[in-house]
Scaffold this motif. Sequence first.
Motif, PDB file in Angstrom:
ATOM      1  N   LEU B  14     -19.092  57.847   7.235  1.00 60.81           N
ATOM      2  CA  LEU B  14     -19.660  58.388   8.478  1.00 60.81           C
ATOM      3  C   LEU B  14     -20.382  57.290   9.257  1.00 60.81           C
ATOM      4  O   LEU B  14     -20.236  57.166  10.476  1.00 60.81           O
ATOM      5  N   PHE B  15     -21.140  56.466   8.525  1.00 62.40           N
ATOM      6  CA  PHE B  15     -21.875  55.380   9.185  1.00 62.40           C
ATOM      7  C   PHE B  15     -20.918  54.417   9.875  1.00 62.40           C
ATOM      8  O   PHE B  15     -21.115  54.032  11.032  1.00 62.40           O
ATOM      9  N   VAL B  16     -19.831  54.054   9.168  1.00 65.63           N
ATOM     10  CA  VAL B  16     -18.897  53.068   9.725  1.00 65.63           C
ATOM     11  C   VAL B  16     -18.121  53.672  10.902  1.00 65.63           C
ATOM     12  O   VAL B  16     -17.898  52.998  11.927  1.00 65.63           O
ATOM     13  N   ILE B  17     -17.729  54.958  10.783  1.00 64.94           N
ATOM     14  CA  ILE B  17     -17.035  55.616  11.903  1.00 64.94           C
ATOM     15  C   ILE B  17     -17.955  55.638  13.131  1.00 64.94           C
ATOM     16  O   ILE B  17     -17.540  55.340  14.257  1.00 64.94           O
ATOM     17  N   GLY B  18     -19.238  55.959  12.897  1.00 67.07           N
ATOM     18  CA  GLY B  18     -20.199  55.967  14.000  1.00 67.07           C
ATOM     19  C   GLY B  18     -20.356  54.599  14.621  1.00 67.07           C
ATOM     20  O   GLY B  18     -20.397  54.462  15.851  1.00 67.07           O
ATOM     21  N   LEU B  19     -20.400  53.577  13.773  1.00 63.49           N
ATOM     22  CA  LEU B  19     -20.541  52.207  14.291  1.00 63.49           C
ATOM     23  C   LEU B  19     -19.336  51.835  15.145  1.00 63.49           C
ATOM     24  O   LEU B  19     -19.474  51.246  16.230  1.00 63.49           O
ATOM     25  N   TYR B  20     -18.136  52.219  14.668  1.00 61.63           N
ATOM     26  CA  TYR B  20     -16.917  51.913  15.446  1.00 61.63           C
ATOM     27  C   TYR B  20     -16.985  52.573  16.818  1.00 61.63           C
ATOM     28  O   TYR B  20     -16.704  51.948  17.848  1.00 61.63           O
ATOM     29  N   GLY B  21     -17.413  53.854  16.839  1.00 68.01           N
ATOM     30  CA  GLY B  21     -17.517  54.561  18.114  1.00 68.01           C
ATOM     31  C   GLY B  21     -18.537  53.909  19.028  1.00 68.01           C
ATOM     32  O   GLY B  21     -18.316  53.750  20.226  1.00 68.01           O
ATOM     33  N   MET B  22     -19.658  53.510  18.447  1.00 69.10           N
ATOM     34  CA  MET B  22     -20.729  52.868  19.216  1.00 69.10           C
ATOM     35  C   MET B  22     -20.216  51.588  19.877  1.00 69.10           C
ATOM     36  O   MET B  22     -20.537  51.294  21.023  1.00 69.10           O
ATOM     37  N   LEU B  23     -19.386  50.812  19.134  1.00 66.79           N
ATOM     38  CA  LEU B  23     -18.929  49.527  19.661  1.00 66.79           C
ATOM     39  C   LEU B  23     -17.773  49.692  20.648  1.00 66.79           C
ATOM     40  O   LEU B  23     -17.692  48.979  21.632  1.00 66.79           O
ATOM     41  N   SER B  24     -16.880  50.663  20.383  1.00 71.06           N
ATOM     42  CA  SER B  24     -15.618  50.655  21.128  1.00 71.06           C
ATOM     43  C   SER B  24     -15.570  51.645  22.281  1.00 71.06           C
ATOM     44  O   SER B  24     -14.776  51.466  23.198  1.00 71.06           O
ATOM     45  N   GLN B  25     -16.402  52.704  22.268  1.00 70.76           N
ATOM     46  CA  GLN B  25     -16.283  53.712  23.327  1.00 70.76           C
ATOM     47  C   GLN B  25     -17.041  53.276  24.574  1.00 70.76           C
ATOM     48  O   GLN B  25     -18.193  52.868  24.473  1.00 70.76           O
ATOM     49  N   PRO B  26     -16.425  53.378  25.741  1.00 69.38           N
ATOM     50  CA  PRO B  26     -17.124  52.950  26.950  1.00 69.38           C
ATOM     51  C   PRO B  26     -18.120  53.977  27.489  1.00 69.38           C
ATOM     52  O   PRO B  26     -19.128  53.607  28.079  1.00 69.38           O
ATOM     53  N   HIS B  27     -17.841  55.265  27.294  1.00 70.79           N
ATOM     54  CA  HIS B  27     -18.679  56.299  27.884  1.00 70.79           C
ATOM     55  C   HIS B  27     -20.008  56.388  27.143  1.00 70.79           C
ATOM     56  O   HIS B  27     -20.030  56.470  25.915  1.00 70.79           O
ATOM     57  N   MET B  28     -21.128  56.389  27.887  1.00 67.71           N
ATOM     58  CA  MET B  28     -22.434  56.330  27.232  1.00 67.71           C
ATOM     59  C   MET B  28     -22.724  57.570  26.400  1.00 67.71           C
ATOM     60  O   MET B  28     -23.365  57.487  25.360  1.00 67.71           O
ATOM     61  N   LEU B  29     -22.251  58.730  26.866  1.00 70.32           N
ATOM     62  CA  LEU B  29     -22.494  59.952  26.105  1.00 70.32           C
ATOM     63  C   LEU B  29     -21.855  59.873  24.723  1.00 70.32           C
ATOM     64  O   LEU B  29     -22.412  60.309  23.724  1.00 70.32           O
ATOM     65  N   ARG B  30     -20.647  59.278  24.698  1.00 73.69           N
ATOM     66  CA  ARG B  30     -19.965  59.147  23.414  1.00 73.69           C
ATOM     67  C   ARG B  30     -20.652  58.132  22.523  1.00 73.69           C
ATOM     68  O   ARG B  30     -20.660  58.260  21.296  1.00 73.69           O
ATOM     69  N   LYS B  31     -21.244  57.100  23.145  1.00 71.27           N
ATOM     70  CA  LYS B  31     -22.013  56.128  22.354  1.00 71.27           C
ATOM     71  C   LYS B  31     -23.191  56.825  21.677  1.00 71.27           C
ATOM     72  O   LYS B  31     -23.509  56.546  20.522  1.00 71.27           O
ATOM     73  N   ILE B  32     -23.854  57.750  22.406  1.00 78.33           N
ATOM     74  CA  ILE B  32     -24.998  58.442  21.811  1.00 78.33           C
ATOM     75  C   ILE B  32     -24.542  59.362  20.685  1.00 78.33           C
ATOM     76  O   ILE B  32     -25.175  59.435  19.636  1.00 78.33           O
ATOM     77  N   LEU B  33     -23.394  60.041  20.899  1.00 76.40           N
ATOM     78  CA  LEU B  33     -22.836  60.866  19.818  1.00 76.40           C
ATOM     79  C   LEU B  33     -22.562  59.997  18.595  1.00 76.40           C
ATOM     80  O   LEU B  33     -22.881  60.374  17.457  1.00 76.40           O
ATOM     81  N   ALA B  34     -21.991  58.804  18.823  1.00 77.10           N
ATOM     82  CA  ALA B  34     -21.668  57.904  17.714  1.00 77.10           C
ATOM     83  C   ALA B  34     -22.941  57.434  17.012  1.00 77.10           C
ATOM     84  O   ALA B  34     -22.976  57.336  15.780  1.00 77.10           O
ATOM     85  N   GLY B  35     -23.991  57.162  17.795  1.00 75.43           N
ATOM     86  CA  GLY B  35     -25.256  56.760  17.197  1.00 75.43           C
ATOM     87  C   GLY B  35     -25.820  57.856  16.302  1.00 75.43           C
ATOM     88  O   GLY B  35     -26.346  57.590  15.223  1.00 75.43           O
ATOM     89  N   ASN B  36     -25.664  59.119  16.746  1.00 73.95           N
ATOM     90  CA  ASN B  36     -26.103  60.244  15.919  1.00 73.95           C
ATOM     91  C   ASN B  36     -25.300  60.325  14.625  1.00 73.95           C
ATOM     92  O   ASN B  36     -25.849  60.644  13.572  1.00 73.95           O
ATOM     93  N   LEU B  37     -23.997  60.020  14.717  1.00 74.43           N
ATOM     94  CA  LEU B  37     -23.169  59.989  13.496  1.00 74.43           C
ATOM     95  C   LEU B  37     -23.716  58.967  12.518  1.00 74.43           C
ATOM     96  O   LEU B  37     -23.792  59.217  11.306  1.00 74.43           O
TER      97      LEU B  37
END
Lengths: 330, 110
Positions: B14-37
Motif C-alpha cells: 500500500l505504501f509503495v502504491i501510494g508513493l507511485y501515485g504521489m510521484l506519477s499522477q499530475p492531478h493534485m487531488l489524486r496526489k492527496i489520495l495517494a498520500g493518504n494511501l
Amino acid sequence: MGPVGGVFDGLLALVLLVLSIRLLFVSSLFHAVVLFIALGLLMGLTWVRLQAPDVALAEAAIGAALTGVLFIDLLYKLTHRNNIRSSVSERLIYEQTMPRRWLTACLSALVCIALLAPLLMVAAQSPTTGAGLTPAVSAAMAATGVTHEVTAVLLNFRSFDTLLELTVLFVAVLAALTLRVMDTSSLPTAIPKPPDPLMDGLWRLLLPLLVAVSGYLLWLGSFTSGGAFQSGIVMAATIILLSLTGQRTLELLPPLVWRALLVVGLLNFIVVGAAMLMLEGAFLQYPQGWAGGLILLLEVTASLTIATALVTLVLGLSVPAMFKRYPDPR
Amino acid sequence: MTPDVLFKYVAVLLFVIGLYGMLSQPHMLRKILAGNLMSVGVFLFMIATAARNASITADPVPHAMVITGIVVSISVTALALMLVERIQRSSKRIHLYWWFRHPHDRDDEP
C-alpha cells in the motif's frame, strides 16, 4: 480462527490492494474518491482483524466518513466553479503531456521498485514473536487511574503526544481560517435543497442516537475501547450530517463560544501540565490518586475541541456567519 | 501465514502504491489520495506489528500512536485540500506541471 479466518484475511488483503490500485488509475476522480471511502471502511474491518478495536472506531468515522466528505466537497466546488472545465482538465493533461508523462511514470516506477525490495526485506525480518510493550503497560496500569490500556497510553504514559496532536489540529484550523478570511470571492458551498420529509424524519431519529453514542464512547474510554478521540469524531460527524441535511449548526454558536471550544482542549492540557510541573516536578505527571479525575477532565475538553476543530475543518469554511466581524481586508 | 505477517506485506505494498501515485499522477487531488494511501500503509504496518503475539493482548502503544496519527492525517488532508482550492482559484490550475499550460489557461485572470 482456523482456515476460515485465513481465507477471510487473504480476501481482505487482496481487495485492499485492488482498491488502492484502482483508485489511482480509474479515469473519473469521483470514482477514485468513492473507492477511497470503500477502502476506509475495509481498513476498519482490517483493524478489527488485527485486534485494534479502538483504531477501528476512529477509522470508521474519520477514514470513511469525514475524509470522504472533504474530498466530495472539494470536487463539487472544482467542477461547479468553471463549468465542468476542471473535471475534464485531468483528461486533457493526460492527452497533451503524453511523452513527459511516460517519462514520469517510468521514473516513478523505478523509484518504487527500488524501494519495494528493501521494504519487503524489512517486513520479512521484523520480529514475529515477543511481547513488545504489553507487559510494561500492564505492570504500570494500577497507577494510571484508568483500566483501559489504550486510554492509559494516550492520556497518561504518552499524554505529550496527545497535547502535540491537539496542537497540530489547532494549527490546521488556524491555517484554514486564514485561507478563508483572505478569500472574499468564495462561492457558497451549501446546496439549496427543497424541504425533504424523509430527510427531516431521518435526522430527527438519528440525532439523539448519535449524541448518546458520542457521550457513551467518552464514558467507555476509561475501562474499554472508546475515549476522547472516538467520541469527538462521532460528535463531529453528527454535526456535519446535520449541516448536510440543511440545518443550521455552527451558525447558531456565538463566535466567542466557538473560538473558546476550539482552544479549550489545548489550553486545558497546557494548564494541567503546568500545574503538575509546579506540584509534582514534571510536565503532565499526575499525582497519586488524582490521575483518574484529571484524565476524565482532559478527555472531556479534548473531545469538545476535536469535535469543534473537525467540524470547522470540514464545513466551517463555508459558514460566513463566523466571519461577519471581520471586514473585507481590501 | 498469520494475519499480522500477511498485513505487514500488504502495508508495504500500500505504501509503495501510494508513493507511485504521489510521484506519477499530475492531478493534485489524486496526489492527496495517494498520500493518504501511504499513511494508511504506515498505520497498517504499526498495527500489524502490535498484533504479532497472538497469546497476549495486542500492544496498546502503537494503537495509541495510530489513533493520534489518524487525527493528524485528516488535519493534513483538510489543509491540503484547502490549498488545492486556493491554487485552483488563483491560477486556474489543478496540476503541478509548471511546463504544461492548459489551452484555456490565462495568467491575467485573478
